[in-house]
Design a protein around this motif. Structure first.
Motif, PDB file in Angstrom:
ATOM      1  N   CYS A 285       0.879  -1.179   0.000  1.00  0.00           N
ATOM      2  CA  CYS A 285       0.000   0.000   0.000  1.00  0.00           C
ATOM      3  C   CYS A 285       0.910   1.222   0.000  1.00  0.00           C
ATOM      4  O   CYS A 285       1.614   1.486   0.980  1.00  0.00           O
ATOM      5  CB  CYS A 285      -0.912   0.002   1.226  1.00  0.00           C
ATOM      6  SG  CYS A 285      -2.018   1.430   1.312  1.00  0.00           S
TER       7      CYS A 285
ATOM      8  N   LYS B 295       1.744   5.466  -1.537  1.00  0.00           N
ATOM      9  CA  LYS B 295       1.090   6.759  -1.746  1.00  0.00           C
ATOM     10  C   LYS B 295       2.056   7.689  -2.463  1.00  0.00           C
ATOM     11  O   LYS B 295       3.174   7.910  -1.995  1.00  0.00           O
ATOM     12  CB  LYS B 295       0.663   7.355  -0.399  1.00  0.00           C
ATOM     13  CG  LYS B 295      -0.098   8.659  -0.494  1.00  0.00           C
ATOM     14  CD  LYS B 295      -0.504   9.122   0.903  1.00  0.00           C
ATOM     15  CE  LYS B 295      -1.268  10.431   0.833  1.00  0.00           C
ATOM     16  NZ  LYS B 295      -1.645  10.918   2.199  1.00  0.00           N
TER      17      LYS B 295
ATOM     18  N   SER C 185      -1.663  11.994  -3.861  1.00  0.00           N
ATOM     19  CA  SER C 185      -2.631  10.954  -4.206  1.00  0.00           C
ATOM     20  C   SER C 185      -3.065  10.194  -2.963  1.00  0.00           C
ATOM     21  O   SER C 185      -2.437  10.274  -1.912  1.00  0.00           O
ATOM     22  CB  SER C 185      -2.027   9.975  -5.220  1.00  0.00           C
ATOM     23  OG  SER C 185      -0.995   9.219  -4.616  1.00  0.00           O
ATOM     24  N   SER C 186      -4.135   9.439  -3.112  1.00  0.00           N
ATOM     25  CA  SER C 186      -4.595   8.582  -2.026  1.00  0.00           C
ATOM     26  C   SER C 186      -3.786   7.287  -2.034  1.00  0.00           C
ATOM     27  O   SER C 186      -3.183   6.921  -3.047  1.00  0.00           O
ATOM     28  CB  SER C 186      -6.088   8.271  -2.196  1.00  0.00           C
ATOM     29  OG  SER C 186      -6.856   9.454  -2.162  1.00  0.00           O
ATOM     30  N   PRO C 187      -3.735   6.569  -0.922  1.00  0.00           N
ATOM     31  CA  PRO C 187      -3.046   5.282  -0.913  1.00  0.00           C
ATOM     32  C   PRO C 187      -3.632   4.330  -1.956  1.00  0.00           C
ATOM     33  O   PRO C 187      -4.853   4.279  -2.151  1.00  0.00           O
ATOM     34  CB  PRO C 187      -3.290   4.769   0.508  1.00  0.00           C
ATOM     35  CG  PRO C 187      -3.501   6.005   1.329  1.00  0.00           C
ATOM     36  CD  PRO C 187      -4.224   6.947   0.425  1.00  0.00           C
ATOM     37  N   HIS C 188      -2.776   3.604  -2.628  1.00  0.00           N
ATOM     38  CA  HIS C 188      -3.231   2.641  -3.628  1.00  0.00           C
ATOM     39  C   HIS C 188      -2.387   1.387  -3.554  1.00  0.00           C
ATOM     40  O   HIS C 188      -1.286   1.381  -2.999  1.00  0.00           O
ATOM     41  CB  HIS C 188      -3.202   3.244  -5.045  1.00  0.00           C
ATOM     42  CG  HIS C 188      -1.857   3.770  -5.452  1.00  0.00           C
ATOM     43  ND1 HIS C 188      -1.398   5.009  -5.071  1.00  0.00           N
ATOM     44  CD2 HIS C 188      -0.862   3.210  -6.203  1.00  0.00           C
ATOM     45  CE1 HIS C 188      -0.189   5.214  -5.562  1.00  0.00           C
ATOM     46  NE2 HIS C 188       0.159   4.147  -6.244  1.00  0.00           N
TER      47      HIS C 188
ATOM     48  N   TYR D 221      -1.030   2.992   6.511  1.00  0.00           N
ATOM     49  CA  TYR D 221      -2.136   3.928   6.322  1.00  0.00           C
ATOM     50  C   TYR D 221      -3.400   3.362   6.974  1.00  0.00           C
ATOM     51  O   TYR D 221      -4.220   2.717   6.307  1.00  0.00           O
ATOM     52  CB  TYR D 221      -2.371   4.194   4.825  1.00  0.00           C
ATOM     53  CG  TYR D 221      -1.161   4.773   4.126  1.00  0.00           C
ATOM     54  CD1 TYR D 221      -0.779   6.097   4.326  1.00  0.00           C
ATOM     55  CD2 TYR D 221      -0.371   3.975   3.291  1.00  0.00           C
ATOM     56  CE1 TYR D 221       0.341   6.629   3.709  1.00  0.00           C
ATOM     57  CE2 TYR D 221       0.754   4.497   2.663  1.00  0.00           C
ATOM     58  CZ  TYR D 221       1.103   5.823   2.876  1.00  0.00           C
ATOM     59  OH  TYR D 221       2.221   6.351   2.267  1.00  0.00           O
TER      60      TYR D 221
ATOM     61  N   TRP E 138      -7.324   2.169   5.648  1.00  0.00           N
ATOM     62  CA  TRP E 138      -7.349   1.807   4.228  1.00  0.00           C
ATOM     63  C   TRP E 138      -7.233   0.290   4.101  1.00  0.00           C
ATOM     64  O   TRP E 138      -6.327  -0.327   4.655  1.00  0.00           O
ATOM     65  CB  TRP E 138      -6.212   2.489   3.471  1.00  0.00           C
ATOM     66  CG  TRP E 138      -6.448   3.968   3.295  1.00  0.00           C
ATOM     67  CD1 TRP E 138      -6.182   4.949   4.197  1.00  0.00           C
ATOM     68  CD2 TRP E 138      -7.025   4.602   2.156  1.00  0.00           C
ATOM     69  NE1 TRP E 138      -6.557   6.166   3.695  1.00  0.00           N
ATOM     70  CE2 TRP E 138      -7.074   5.995   2.437  1.00  0.00           C
ATOM     71  CE3 TRP E 138      -7.500   4.145   0.920  1.00  0.00           C
ATOM     72  CZ2 TRP E 138      -7.586   6.926   1.528  1.00  0.00           C
ATOM     73  CZ3 TRP E 138      -8.003   5.072   0.011  1.00  0.00           C
ATOM     74  CH2 TRP E 138      -8.040   6.437   0.317  1.00  0.00           C
TER      75      TRP E 138
END
Length: 275
Positions: A187, A189, A193-196, A237, A240
């Motif tokens: 995970c 970031k 940007s948002s965590p992906h 995070y 999430w």
């Protein structure tokens, strides 16, 4: 303690004077009488009718210095009246001599240590879509597999970790590695940007992972809910979770809950491996 004479005269607009900081009981003597140590004292005639006297049974230099410091600081104290009680005088001395120090507790950096237990399995969401690796870019998809397509199913190694700072009944920290590869679920970031979720290649041996190092985004809290459901929350995070879409053939992503995506998974064809 060597017998010496210490004198300190305080000159101020408030007319605070001392005859001497340390002296003997004899009014006619110019020298300190050290034969009677308990009789050593400190006296300050701050104002007419005001006399400060402290009797010290200890003869350490530190106590003498503390008294002199207090007398020095008292030059700037303007009394509300010409008479002090014993309690008021003691409070003045203590407030000016004792230095308060604030101590802030610093929490140690959490660390996660790999255990000898690894769980090998495949992962499906609650609607039986299986996590598979895309044949193109390195990413995961949630796909409903038909008969004869089980070869596309991805096997995962869930490495178990333990943390000394973990609370009882806490979720299990794990790393999710695709079997027979160096790819791990991470995970991450990017700026703004948002965590992906990404597949990250790692060649090091991950025996210990500390919060804040380059591999802390590989850790997930695995929590079992209900009979067989599992959620995977990012350690780096919080809040999430790994998720899938309701539609078939969609990418596996991170999402904040509550959401319209699926965050419950089952572990299929489990096998425990101990090293």
């Amino acid at each position: 303690m060597a017998c010496e004479r210490y004198e300190k005269t305080l000159a101020s607009d408030d007319a605070c004077e001392t005859d001497s900081a340390i002296y003997s009981d004899s009014a006619d003597s110019d020298e300190m009488d050290c034969s009677d140590l308990p009789a050593m004292s400190c006296r300050c005639n701050m104002h007419e009718g005001i006399k400060l006297e402290m009797w010290r049974h200890s003869t350490s230099m530190k106590q003498v210095v503390n008294i002199i410091i207090a007398l020095e600081r008292m030059k700037n104290i303007k009394p509300k009246s010409s008479e002090f009680g014993e309690e008021e005088v003691l409070n003045i001395i203590m407030e000016n001599v004792i230095q308060a120090r604030r101590v802030t507790a610093v929490e140690a950096t959490p660390s996660y240590i790999k255990t000898s237990k690894t769980l090998q399995c495949s992962i499906c969401d609650q609607f039986k879509k299986t996590l598979v690796k895309s044949s193109g870019s390195p990413r995961l998809l949630a796909v409903t597999l038909r008969d004869g397509t089980s070869q596309f199913k991805v096997r995962f190694n869930l490495s178990m970790y333990a943390s000394p700072s973990a609370t009882p009944n806490a979720s299990q920290p794990v790393c999710l590695n695709i079997s027979k590869s160096n790819l791990y679920l991470a995970c991450t970031k990017s700026d703004g940007s948002s965590p992906h979720l990404v597949l990250k290649e790692v060649t090091e041996t991950l025996n210990t992972i500390k919060a804040g190092d380059q591999h802390d985004n590989l850790l997930f809290f695995r929590k079992e809910t209900g009979v067989a459901n599992n959620t995977f929350e990012s350690v780096k995070y919080p809040g999430w979770f790994i998720s899938t879409a309701y539609e078939d053939m969609e990418q596996v992503e991170m999402i904040q809950v509550p959401s319209s995506r699926i965050t419950d998974f089952t572990l299929e064809e489990k096998q425990v491996i101990r090293s």
